[in-house]
Write an enzyme that holds these catalytic residues in place. Structure first.
Site, short mmCIF file in Angstrom:
data_model
loop_
_atom_site.label_atom_id
_atom_site.label_comp_id
_atom_site.label_asym_id
_atom_site.label_seq_id
_atom_site.Cartn_x
_atom_site.Cartn_y
_atom_site.Cartn_z
N LYS A 156 9.05 0.42 16.07
CA LYS A 156 7.69 0.19 15.61
C LYS A 156 6.75 0.12 16.80
CE LYS A 156 7.85 -4.91 15.46
NZ LYS A 156 9.25 -5.10 15.88
N LYS A 248 -5.30 -7.12 -9.00
CA LYS A 248 -6.65 -7.44 -8.55
C LYS A 248 -7.66 -6.76 -9.48
CE LYS A 248 -5.40 -8.65 -3.83
NZ LYS A 248 -3.96 -8.81 -4.05
#
Length: 407
Positions: A156, A248
């Site tokens: 990463k 949401k």
């Protein structure tokens, strides 16, 4: 080892730093959102206005959604009965995935029990599919993305927030032949700023990298049909994997990815977070599908939402409060101290009937503690007036700085 003493110490540390999180008992009343009832610790009740919910468009009480859920629960009962692989795939799940694939103009979509799980499961599985994969992750990505990248066992790279030049440096330093993926967000929920989507897509094409975007705080609210910022800006065809939520703007619960049919099939087949988790209840899937379909044809709700956010920001700026304004629907007011932030939150609730949770470290960096307001189309002039007057009075009461903060 005194385990209880260790627990006491850990919790006391949060209290000492002003970061201890307190749940309050709220009863939402159908048809009355953003108004709700708070049950105080002493058992008494008080009417309040919710200013920190993520039911951005009020779809959690919309008749289209409720009717679909009632019909599904009457037809099928409560739970799904198992994982998707065993007995938990129903017509409602398939219908919802079809709606989501269409929303993002992708071949397929894959449902998860939350967007957190969708991010974690997908990002931690991709290195199994692409051995040697390097993931380039924005420094302010959501905790679920960070966890997925951390757990995947692959390489990463963290690039500075929205810093395309830094991302380029990292890409240039790695083996051109290595598989790559850039993970970022469209709207960052704490500051409300937008990711440089087009510029990141340009780099992805140049370096032959996949693109993974989290549109959790944008789906339903941006774009002609609610497909997010990528739809609004005409960039969806340049994104390989979209992550979104149903909890949401769509007012229900659950998360998903949308991508090519092969990508979704591979994640479905390899991700433990998908394979071993009971699927969403059919009624939840039915409600979400109805919400997604409805919002594809309701641009007026998105326009009202943006208008209420602009009005609130303008009013709070008029008081000289330190607002961060990047042009999105999120309204953060910087307090800068966890104790003061908690005190403001408590006083807004107890004295003014306004509910907004304090946002402290580790959600935001130390020194940037804040109150984060989320206006909706159903937060009208009366609710906005009450909030602005309360913030003006309490800001003076706590002797906080009114110097303007640049957005």
């Amino acid at each position: 080892m005194d385990y209880t003493a260790k627990l006491d110490l850990a919790i006391e540390q949060l209290h000492a730093e002003g970061r201890y999180r307190t749940f309050i008992d709220i009863e939402r009343q159908n048809g009355q959102f953003p108004h709700a009832v708070w049950t105080r610790p002493d058992g008494s009740q008080q009417n309040i206005t919710v200013w920190c919910g993520n039911d951005y468009l009020g779809m959690g009480q919309h008749p289209v959604v409720l009717n679909a859920m009632h019909e599904a629960i009457d037809a099928t009962g409560a739970g799904s009965g198992g994982t998707r692989n065993i007995s938990g795939t129903t017509v409602y799940h398939k219908q919802l995935e079809a709606e989501l694939a269409d929303l993002h103009q992708k071949e397929a979509a894959l449902l998860f029990t939350s967007a957190y799980i969708a991010n974690d499961a997908t990002l931690s599985t991709l290195p199994k599919l692409f051995p040697g994969l390097i993931i380039y992750s924005d420094a302010l990505n959501h905790a679920s993305m960070i966890e997925g990248v951390r757990r995947n066992g692959g390489s990463k790279r963290i690039f500075r927030h929205n810093d395309v030049a830094h991302l380029r440096e990292l890409l240039e330093a790695d083996d051109p032949a290595a598989p790559k993926l850039i993970a970022f967000e469209s709207v960052y929920s704490m500051d409300g700023d937008f990711g440089p989507i087009a510029e990141i897509c340009d780099l992805a094409e140049e370096f032959n990298a996949l693109t993974y975007i989290d549109e959790v705080h944008a789906v339903g609210m941006y774009g002609a049909r609610g497909g997010g910022v990528t739809e609004r800006d005409g960039l969806i065809d340049r994104i390989d994997i979209v992550n979104g939520t149903l909890a949401k703007a769509y007012g229900v619960m659950g998360g998903y990815i949308a991508a090519s049919a092969k990508m979704c099939d591979a994640i479905r087949s390899y991700a433990p977070g998908f394979i071993f988790t009971t699927s969403l209840a059919p009624a939840v899937a039915a409600g979400a599908a109805a919400s997604v379909a409805y919002l594809k044809t309701a641009p007026e709700l998105r326009e009202q939402h943006q208008m209420q956010a602009r009005i609130l920001k303008m009013r709070l700026k008029g008081l000289g409060l330190p607002i961060i304004d990047h042009g999105s629907h999120i309204v953060p007011v910087i307090v800068g101290n966890p104790v003061h932030t908690k005190k403001l939150s408590d006083m807004l609730l107890s004295e003014h009937g306004i509910y907004v949770q304090p946002i402290n470290f580790p959600t935001v960096p130390r020194g940037t503690e804040r109150l984060r307001f989320t206006p909706s189309p159903v937060h009208g002039p009366r609710e906005i007036d009450a909030l602005v007057k309360a913030m003006d009075a309490l800001w003076s009461h706590c002797a906080l700085n009114r110097a303007e903060m640049a957005g």
